[in-house]
Design a protein around this motif. Structure first.
Motif, PDB file in Angstrom:
ATOM      1  N   GLU A 368      -4.773  -0.058  -4.462  1.00 54.44           N
ATOM      2  CA  GLU A 368      -5.546  -0.778  -5.482  1.00 54.44           C
ATOM      3  C   GLU A 368      -5.893  -2.190  -4.977  1.00 54.44           C
ATOM      4  N   PHE A 369      -4.922  -2.809  -4.292  1.00 55.86           N
ATOM      5  CA  PHE A 369      -5.132  -4.157  -3.758  1.00 55.86           C
ATOM      6  C   PHE A 369      -6.301  -4.151  -2.752  1.00 55.86           C
ATOM      7  N   SER A 370      -6.271  -3.177  -1.848  1.00 56.93           N
ATOM      8  CA  SER A 370      -7.328  -3.071  -0.839  1.00 56.93           C
ATOM      9  C   SER A 370      -8.688  -2.826  -1.524  1.00 56.93           C
ATOM     10  N   LYS A 371      -8.664  -2.012  -2.556  1.00 53.54           N
ATOM     11  CA  LYS A 371      -9.903  -1.685  -3.282  1.00 53.54           C
ATOM     12  C   LYS A 371     -10.468  -2.936  -3.965  1.00 53.54           C
ATOM     13  N   ARG A 372      -9.585  -3.723  -4.560  1.00 53.84           N
ATOM     14  CA  ARG A 372     -10.035  -4.944  -5.243  1.00 53.84           C
ATOM     15  C   ARG A 372     -10.566  -5.971  -4.228  1.00 53.84           C
ATOM     16  N   LEU A 373      -9.899  -6.053  -3.058  1.00 53.45           N
ATOM     17  CA  LEU A 373     -10.393  -6.962  -2.016  1.00 53.45           C
ATOM     18  C   LEU A 373     -11.808  -6.549  -1.608  1.00 53.45           C
ATOM     19  N   PHE A 374     -11.993  -5.241  -1.471  1.00 53.97           N
ATOM     20  CA  PHE A 374     -13.311  -4.692  -1.105  1.00 53.97           C
ATOM     21  C   PHE A 374     -14.352  -5.113  -2.145  1.00 53.97           C
ATOM     22  N   GLU A 375     -13.995  -4.937  -3.412  1.00 54.29           N
ATOM     23  CA  GLU A 375     -14.956  -5.275  -4.478  1.00 54.29           C
ATOM     24  C   GLU A 375     -15.332  -6.754  -4.442  1.00 54.29           C
ATOM     25  N   GLU A 376     -14.383  -7.571  -3.996  1.00 58.00           N
ATOM     26  CA  GLU A 376     -14.651  -9.018  -3.963  1.00 58.00           C
ATOM     27  C   GLU A 376     -15.279  -9.472  -2.640  1.00 58.00           C
ATOM     28  N   GLY A 377     -15.291  -8.593  -1.622  1.00 59.13           N
ATOM     29  CA  GLY A 377     -15.998  -8.946  -0.376  1.00 59.13           C
ATOM     30  C   GLY A 377     -15.161  -9.002   0.888  1.00 59.13           C
ATOM     31  N   VAL A 378     -13.914  -8.474   0.839  1.00 61.05           N
ATOM     32  CA  VAL A 378     -13.095  -8.437   2.062  1.00 61.05           C
ATOM     33  C   VAL A 378     -12.768  -6.987   2.403  1.00 61.05           C
ATOM     34  N   TYR A 379     -12.995  -6.627   3.660  1.00 58.44           N
ATOM     35  CA  TYR A 379     -12.638  -5.274   4.086  1.00 58.44           C
ATOM     36  C   TYR A 379     -11.320  -5.335   4.847  1.00 58.44           C
ATOM     37  N   ALA A 380     -10.248  -4.944   4.193  1.00 58.25           N
ATOM     38  CA  ALA A 380      -8.916  -4.908   4.819  1.00 58.25           C
ATOM     39  C   ALA A 380      -8.266  -3.618   4.333  1.00 58.25           C
ATOM     40  N   LYS A 381      -8.073  -2.713   5.248  1.00 62.84           N
ATOM     41  CA  LYS A 381      -7.646  -1.357   4.889  1.00 62.84           C
ATOM     42  C   LYS A 381      -6.184  -1.310   4.438  1.00 62.84           C
ATOM     43  N   SER A 382      -5.930  -0.448   3.493  1.00 60.52           N
ATOM     44  CA  SER A 382      -4.539  -0.220   3.092  1.00 60.52           C
ATOM     45  C   SER A 382      -3.907   0.767   4.078  1.00 60.52           C
ATOM     46  N   ILE A 383      -2.653   0.528   4.401  1.00 65.12           N
ATOM     47  CA  ILE A 383      -1.932   1.416   5.325  1.00 65.12           C
ATOM     48  C   ILE A 383      -0.672   1.867   4.569  1.00 65.12           C
ATOM     49  N   VAL A 384      -0.609   3.161   4.329  1.00 64.64           N
ATOM     50  CA  VAL A 384       0.531   3.673   3.550  1.00 64.64           C
ATOM     51  C   VAL A 384       1.185   4.854   4.281  1.00 64.64           C
ATOM     52  N   PHE A 385       2.253   5.372   3.700  1.00 64.09           N
ATOM     53  CA  PHE A 385       2.909   6.551   4.234  1.00 64.09           C
ATOM     54  C   PHE A 385       1.879   7.660   4.429  1.00 64.09           C
ATOM     55  N   PRO A 386       1.849   8.428   5.527  1.00 67.83           N
ATOM     56  CA  PRO A 386       2.860   8.512   6.575  1.00 67.83           C
ATOM     57  C   PRO A 386       2.658   7.541   7.758  1.00 67.83           C
ATOM     58  N   THR A 387       1.605   6.687   7.713  1.00 64.22           N
ATOM     59  CA  THR A 387       1.398   5.764   8.847  1.00 64.22           C
ATOM     60  C   THR A 387       2.536   4.759   8.920  1.00 64.22           C
ATOM     61  N   VAL A 388       3.018   4.310   7.751  1.00 66.51           N
ATOM     62  CA  VAL A 388       4.208   3.445   7.710  1.00 66.51           C
ATOM     63  C   VAL A 388       5.228   4.079   6.764  1.00 66.51           C
ATOM     64  N   ARG A 389       6.459   3.566   6.815  1.00 64.43           N
ATOM     65  CA  ARG A 389       7.509   4.158   5.984  1.00 64.43           C
ATOM     66  C   ARG A 389       7.186   4.055   4.499  1.00 64.43           C
ATOM     67  N   LYS A 390       7.692   5.039   3.711  1.00 63.46           N
ATOM     68  CA  LYS A 390       7.486   5.029   2.252  1.00 63.46           C
ATOM     69  C   LYS A 390       8.000   3.709   1.684  1.00 63.46           C
ATOM     70  N   GLY A 391       7.265   3.152   0.731  1.00 62.04           N
ATOM     71  CA  GLY A 391       7.699   1.906   0.088  1.00 62.04           C
ATOM     72  C   GLY A 391       7.382   0.655   0.884  1.00 62.04           C
ATOM     73  N   THR A 392       6.660   0.811   2.010  1.00 63.04           N
ATOM     74  CA  THR A 392       6.289  -0.381   2.800  1.00 63.04           C
ATOM     75  C   THR A 392       4.762  -0.454   2.976  1.00 63.04           C
ATOM     76  N   GLY A 393       4.048   0.033   1.970  1.00 63.97           N
ATOM     77  CA  GLY A 393       2.581   0.004   2.013  1.00 63.97           C
ATOM     78  C   GLY A 393       2.103  -1.422   2.237  1.00 63.97           C
ATOM     79  N   ARG A 394       1.012  -1.544   2.968  1.00 58.96           N
ATOM     80  CA  ARG A 394       0.507  -2.869   3.309  1.00 58.96           C
ATOM     81  C   ARG A 394      -1.006  -2.863   3.486  1.00 58.96           C
ATOM     82  N   VAL A 395      -1.560  -4.050   3.387  1.00 64.50           N
ATOM     83  CA  VAL A 395      -2.962  -4.213   3.757  1.00 64.50           C
ATOM     84  C   VAL A 395      -2.907  -4.956   5.075  1.00 64.50           C
TER      85      VAL A 395
END
Ligand code: PMP
Length: 426
Positions: A368-395
């Motif tokens: 949701e954070f990444s999506k809101r950044l996109f709507e406001e004009g920043v492209y920063a992808k969200s990276i979640v499980f399985p790329t990173v460990r569960k519970g450590t989602g990040r932009v």
């Protein structure tokens, strides 16, 4: 008799090319029923869990500002660290090499696809990496698939950092060697497991393998300590420096940054990130490169880099060796963005390089954070499980040399707005 086949009619809306916009094509698919069921069920499952990655199409080049649909966005998602992907000298070098050698190499290197320009690239890479020799592959991923399995086999063991890149993991699996997972950057765990593996007497060769810079966290491998352990137990050392080359050591990479060029057996690099093109390479001893040229399967069985890619990669190394200007600017921008995000209260983890995660934790909130950044004009992808460990989602933010301070300030202002609105910062 084709009793087990099904016919599915699709209506495909092609929307990525302006000439085809809104044109509907009807495509018939006559495939396996069992595959059809597998794909349908699993795609629906991913979509229902919000885990289906929708891939955006860029209408522009992958520069500091990109166009997606009709929107212009500040791009903090590329690996184009030095902005070389769109550098005019690089584009010119691509054109020149293409004119001289053609659009494609025409064959696998070992048959007759080795062109002068491939040799020139490899000699440049070896010099740049302070090694005896180098070998180029079609991608960094291919490089890990080919290099690890060319020397390791089922009689061997590989000590692999738990945060190593997917291509390292797959390369290790392909080799058939026993994979011993080591806690991330934990030198006590590495030493204990190296000792145990050596003392077991079960393995002919043991390799320690690590990213130079970890791609999702931006921390640097503890290479001096790894080398000490490797020397104690005679481990083969393998560093995938995809995110360190062009970035650390004034561009020469993590190994040279630590002054260890003569101690690391395999230095892997990619030509697709800071170098701005496509391809991968191994730099090392002449014997290692000679061996890879006869045993690394992607080198033996897949057509080589296009001449244009080789020409552009050569020009990138020329640019990097002529001046540290782009590298300096990358670090200036990276430090500026990191400081800004940290002062705002974002958790940037243990990042020591331009790779700057904003760790959110919860997967849905991260997306949701990444999506809101996109709507406001920043492209920063969200990276979640399985790329990173569960519970450590990040932009993940990737500042580059091509960003201006104004762009970074605009991005930070958007981060404040969305961060506060979503209760991520105070
Ligand atoms: N190794 C690492 C550590 C990477 O981050 C990547 C790219 N994400 C690769 C290898 C693969 O490189 P390439 O894109 O050139 O295939």
């Amino acid at each position: 008799m084709i009793y087990n086949r099904v016919v599915i009619k699709y209506e495909i809306l092609i929307d990525c090319n302006e000439n085809f916009q809104n044109k509907k094509l009807e495509v018939c698919y006559m495939g396996s029923k069992v595959l059809g069921k597998f794909l349908k069920e699993n795609l629906e499952d991913l979509k229902s869990k919000g885990l289906y990655n929708v891939i955006n199409t860029l209408k522009s080049s992958n520069g500091p500002v990109i166009t997606i649909g009709d929107r212009k966005l500040i791009n903090l998602s590329s690996n184009n660290y030095l902005g070389l992907a769109t550098n005019p000298r690089m584009i010119e070098a691509t054109i020149e090499a293409t004119k001289k050698y053609g659009a494609g190499a025409g064959a696998v290197r070992t048959i007759n696809g080795t062109l002068e320009i491939h040799i020139e690239l490899e000699q440049k890479l070896a010099k740049f990496k302070h090694t005896e020799a180098a070998i180029a592959f079609q991608s960094g991923f291919n490089c890990n698939m080919g290099a690890i399995s060319a020397v390791m086999n089922k009689k061997d063991a590989i000590l692999s950092d738990s945060l190593n890149h997917a291509s390292i993991i797959d390369g290790c699996r392909l080799s058939g060697a026993k994979i011993i997972r080591v806690e991330h950057s934990d030198m006590v765990d590495l030493r204990n497991k190296a000792k145990e593996a050596v003392e077991s007497g079960l393995y002919e060769k043991i390799m320690v393998i690590t990213d130079g810079v970890f791609s999702m966290d931006g921390d640097i491998a503890k290479l001096p300590e790894i080398v000490k352990i490797a020397e104690e137990f005679d481990l083969i050392t393998y560093v995938d420096d995809a995110h360190g080359s062009g970035v650390l050591g004034k561009g020469t990479g993590t190994v040279h940054h630590f002054g260890l060029s003569d101690k690391i057996d395999f230095q892997i690099g990619t030509l697709s990130k800071a170098i701005g093109v496509v391809g991968g390479y191994v730099a090392g001893s002449q014997n290692l490169i000679d061996w890879l040229m006869v045993r690394a399967r992607p080198f033996l069985f897949s057509t080589s880099l296009t001449p244009g890619a080789a020409g552009a990669a050569i020009e990138a190394i020329n640019i990097l060796t002529e001046s540290s200007e782009l590298n300096d600017r990358l670090w200036e921008n990276a430090n500026y963005l990191k400081k800004g995000l940290k002062e705002l209260g974002f958790n940037i983890g243990n990042s020591e390089t331009p790779i700057t995660p904003c760790i959110i934790g919860d997967e849905v909130k991260t997306q949701e954070f990444s999506k809101r950044l996109f709507e406001e004009g920043v492209y920063a992808k969200s990276i979640v499980f399985p790329t990173v460990r569960k519970g450590t989602g990040r932009v993940r933010n990737m500042p580059t040399a091509a960003h201006t301070k104004k762009m970074l300030d605009e991005a930070l202002a958007i981060y404040v707005k969305v961060g506060k609105e979503m209760d991520i910062i105070k």
